[in-house]
Design a protein around this motif. Structure first.
Motif, PDB file in Angstrom:
ATOM      1  N   GLN A 113      -4.748 -68.881  20.503  1.00  7.60           N
ATOM      2  CA  GLN A 113      -5.770 -67.863  20.292  1.00  7.60           C
ATOM      3  C   GLN A 113      -6.877 -68.316  19.352  1.00  7.60           C
ATOM      4  OE1 GLN A 113      -3.406 -64.565  18.901  1.00  7.60           O
ATOM      5  NE2 GLN A 113      -2.861 -63.896  20.970  1.00  7.60           N
ATOM      6  N   HIS A 114      -6.484 -69.044  18.288  1.00  6.86           N
ATOM      7  CA  HIS A 114      -7.466 -69.372  17.243  1.00  6.86           C
ATOM      8  C   HIS A 114      -7.594 -70.866  16.973  1.00  6.86           C
ATOM      9  CE1 HIS A 114      -7.607 -65.089  16.392  1.00  6.86           C
ATOM     10  NE2 HIS A 114      -6.300 -65.074  16.217  1.00  6.86           N
ATOM     11  N   GLY A 115      -6.534 -71.636  17.214  1.00  9.50           N
ATOM     12  CA  GLY A 115      -6.592 -73.076  16.958  1.00  9.50           C
ATOM     13  C   GLY A 115      -6.867 -73.425  15.516  1.00  9.50           C
ATOM     14  N   ASP A 116      -6.364 -72.605  14.568  1.00  9.65           N
ATOM     15  CA  ASP A 116      -6.752 -72.805  13.173  1.00  9.65           C
ATOM     16  C   ASP A 116      -5.596 -73.198  12.257  1.00  9.65           C
ATOM     17  OD1 ASP A 116      -5.421 -70.408  13.214  1.00  9.65           O
ATOM     18  OD2 ASP A 116      -6.906 -69.306  12.028  1.00  9.65           O
ATOM     19  N   LEU A 117      -4.461 -73.601  12.825  1.00 14.13           N
ATOM     20  CA  LEU A 117      -3.407 -74.164  11.998  1.00 14.13           C
ATOM     21  C   LEU A 117      -3.519 -75.681  11.998  1.00 14.13           C
ATOM     22  CD1 LEU A 117      -0.331 -71.966  13.029  1.00 14.13           C
ATOM     23  CD2 LEU A 117      -1.832 -71.696  11.038  1.00 14.13           C
ATOM     24  N   ASP A 118      -3.012 -76.299  10.945  1.00 14.98           N
ATOM     25  CA  ASP A 118      -3.102 -77.755  10.825  1.00 14.98           C
ATOM     26  C   ASP A 118      -1.784 -78.370  11.285  1.00 14.98           C
ATOM     27  OD1 ASP A 118      -4.218 -80.202  10.245  1.00 14.98           O
ATOM     28  OD2 ASP A 118      -4.035 -80.018   8.078  1.00 14.98           O
ATOM     29  N   LEU A 119      -1.155 -79.164  10.475  1.00 11.25           N
ATOM     30  CA  LEU A 119       0.126 -79.780  10.810  1.00 11.25           C
ATOM     31  C   LEU A 119       1.195 -78.698  10.966  1.00 11.25           C
ATOM     32  CD1 LEU A 119       1.962 -82.355  10.979  1.00 11.25           C
ATOM     33  CD2 LEU A 119       2.191 -82.185   8.503  1.00 11.25           C
ATOM     34  N   ILE A 120       1.954 -78.752  12.052  1.00  9.91           N
ATOM     35  CA  ILE A 120       3.063 -77.823  12.271  1.00  9.91           C
ATOM     36  C   ILE A 120       4.330 -78.653  12.399  1.00  9.91           C
ATOM     37  CG2 ILE A 120       4.010 -75.984  13.693  1.00  9.91           C
ATOM     38  CD1 ILE A 120       1.181 -75.486  14.753  1.00  9.91           C
ATOM     39  N   GLY A 121       5.224 -78.536  11.422  1.00  8.02           N
ATOM     40  CA  GLY A 121       6.445 -79.331  11.390  1.00  8.02           C
ATOM     41  C   GLY A 121       7.676 -78.485  11.586  1.00  8.02           C
ATOM     42  N   LEU A 122       8.590 -78.962  12.401  1.00  8.97           N
ATOM     43  CA  LEU A 122       9.836 -78.266  12.709  1.00  8.97           C
ATOM     44  C   LEU A 122      11.003 -79.171  12.348  1.00  8.97           C
ATOM     45  CD1 LEU A 122      11.568 -76.050  14.184  1.00  8.97           C
ATOM     46  CD2 LEU A 122      11.102 -77.337  16.308  1.00  8.97           C
ATOM     47  N   ILE A 123      11.900 -78.686  11.500  1.00 12.94           N
ATOM     48  CA  ILE A 123      13.055 -79.486  11.129  1.00 12.94           C
ATOM     49  C   ILE A 123      14.020 -79.569  12.313  1.00 12.94           C
ATOM     50  CG2 ILE A 123      14.480 -77.584  10.239  1.00 12.94           C
ATOM     51  CD1 ILE A 123      15.267 -79.502   7.918  1.00 12.94           C
ATOM     52  N   GLY A 124      14.665 -80.705  12.489  1.00 12.86           N
ATOM     53  CA  GLY A 124      15.628 -80.837  13.577  1.00 12.86           C
ATOM     54  C   GLY A 124      15.663 -82.238  14.149  1.00 12.86           C
ATOM     55  N   SER A 125      16.482 -82.391  15.130  1.00 14.90           N
ATOM     56  CA  SER A 125      16.703 -83.677  15.784  1.00 14.90           C
ATOM     57  C   SER A 125      15.873 -83.781  17.060  1.00 14.90           C
ATOM     58  CB  SER A 125      18.185 -83.814  16.143  1.00 14.90           C
ATOM     59  OG  SER A 125      18.550 -82.784  17.058  1.00 14.90           O
ATOM     60  N   ALA A 126      15.952 -84.939  17.693  1.00 14.49           N
ATOM     61  CA  ALA A 126      15.301 -85.102  18.993  1.00 14.49           C
ATOM     62  C   ALA A 126      15.901 -84.149  20.023  1.00 14.49           C
ATOM     63  CB  ALA A 126      15.435 -86.552  19.455  1.00 14.49           C
ATOM     64  N   THR A 127      17.189 -83.877  19.889  1.00 12.82           N
ATOM     65  CA  THR A 127      17.845 -82.934  20.802  1.00 12.82           C
ATOM     66  C   THR A 127      17.284 -81.529  20.621  1.00 12.82           C
ATOM     67  OG1 THR A 127      19.875 -84.245  20.761  1.00 12.82           O
ATOM     68  CG2 THR A 127      20.053 -81.965  21.503  1.00 12.82           C
ATOM     69  N   LYS A 128      17.099 -81.117  19.381  1.00 10.38           N
ATOM     70  CA  LYS A 128      16.517 -79.800  19.110  1.00 10.38           C
ATOM     71  C   LYS A 128      15.096 -79.730  19.653  1.00 10.38           C
ATOM     72  CE  LYS A 128      15.509 -76.557  15.341  1.00 10.38           C
ATOM     73  NZ  LYS A 128      15.624 -76.290  13.886  1.00 10.38           N
ATOM     74  N   ARG A 129      14.335 -80.802  19.487  1.00 10.59           N
ATOM     75  CA  ARG A 129      12.976 -80.824  20.009  1.00 10.59           C
ATOM     76  C   ARG A 129      12.982 -80.622  21.528  1.00 10.59           C
ATOM     77  NH1 ARG A 129       7.885 -82.781  18.729  1.00 10.59           N
ATOM     78  NH2 ARG A 129       6.670 -83.284  20.595  1.00 10.59           N
ATOM     79  N   ALA A 130      13.855 -81.332  22.222  1.00 11.19           N
ATOM     80  CA  ALA A 130      13.910 -81.210  23.673  1.00 11.19           C
ATOM     81  C   ALA A 130      14.323 -79.802  24.089  1.00 11.19           C
ATOM     82  CB  ALA A 130      14.877 -82.247  24.242  1.00 11.19           C
ATOM     83  N   SER A 131      15.280 -79.227  23.381  1.00 10.51           N
ATOM     84  CA  SER A 131      15.727 -77.873  23.686  1.00 10.51           C
ATOM     85  C   SER A 131      14.611 -76.861  23.490  1.00 10.51           C
ATOM     86  CB  SER A 131      16.923 -77.510  22.806  1.00 10.51           C
ATOM     87  OG  SER A 131      17.288 -76.155  22.977  1.00 10.51           O
TER      88      SER A 131
END
Length: 271
Positions: free
Chosen positions: A200-218
């Motif tokens: 909607q706005h495109g106004d956030l910068d870096l967005i980091g999510l804790i987790g593994s490659a498996t969590k990322r894929a899920s």
């Protein structure tokens, strides 16, 4: 207490000499704008340490004792100063008093980038403790208000939010966001809220999510089912932390994430 607040408090009872880096050429220990306040017996802040700081403090105490108008002086960081940086630092010396407090509060205030940390568990607490020492404005969000500890730095604002993802809408534009709650479903909801805001706005910068490659894929699969394209999810950094820093202890993760954030902010500043 942040060093600027310490300075303003002490100016209520004693004058000081403000020493500030006006400009630099070549290699220098601190950048333009760095400062220290020199009192008769001690000092606050730093312009880089070493013999440069020792000489500057001596000159500052001389100005503090005899008075006089502000002055500037050039210091070559060579053999004469016992420093091998090889650059040049231009320093400004100015006597300051309580009457200058309002001006100093504005002119010396650091530019604070906004950061949001979702999760007040072990990693979140370690990360906020570390980031709280840096010139950042931190919003710390959790759905469990009782986890927020007392005595946080002034630049850390806690926010109770249930559901937790509702807080994403109120984040300052340009915020870097770190998602590390105790619950994967909460992490997913926050991630979705961030992607929706980006859409909607495109106004956030870096967005980091804790987790593994498996969590990322899920998460990528589940968010695709909710209508988000691969290109949108590609904006999410997961796992988080500067590559090469290993360890699963909360403090180690916090150091890796803080280093990643600083590197990101410095690259953005010089882009």
């Amino acid at each position: 207490m942040p060093v600027l607040q310490q300075l303003l408090a002490r100016l209520a009872t004693q004058d000081a000499c403000l020493v500030q880096v006006e400009s630099t050429q070549g290699s220098a220990p601190r950048d333009t704008g760095a400062w220290m306040a020199v009192f008769a017996q001690d000092q606050l802040g730093t312009i880089g340490g070493g013999h440069l700081e020792w000489q500057a403090a001596s000159k500052a105490r001389d100005l503090l004792a005899r008075g006089g108008a502000p002055l500037s002086e050039r210091f070559a960081l060579g053999p004469r100063l016992g420093q091998c940086c090889g650059g040049v630092v231009q320093l400004r010396f100015e006597r300051i008093a309580q009457a200058d407090s309002a001006r100093l509060a504005q002119s010396l205030a650091p530019v604070c980038s906004p950061v949001a940390v979702f999760g007040a568990g072990h990693v979140g607490a370690a990360l906020v403790q570390l980031l709280g020492t840096l010139p950042l404005h931190i919003t710390w969000v959790d759905s469990r208000e009782q986890l927020f500890p007392p005595g946080l730095p002034a630049q850390v604002q806690t926010e109770y939010s249930d559901p937790i993802e509702m807080a994403v809408a109120d984040l300052a534009p340009g915020s870097s966001v770190f998602i590390l709650t105790h619950d994967h479903q909460q992490d997913l909801q926050i991630t979705q809220a961030c992607l929706q805001r980006q859409r909607q706005h495109g106004d956030l910068d870096l967005i980091g999510l804790i987790g593994s490659a498996t969590k990322r894929a899920s998460f990528a699969h589940r968010l695709a089912e909710r209508g988000f394209a691969d290109a949108e999810f590609a904006r999410i950094t997961c796992p988080i932390g500067l590559p090469g820093i290993h360890g699963k202890e909360p403090e180690v993760i916090a150091i890796a994430v803080a280093a990643q954030l600083l590197l990101h902010l410095q690259r953005a500043q010089h882009a």
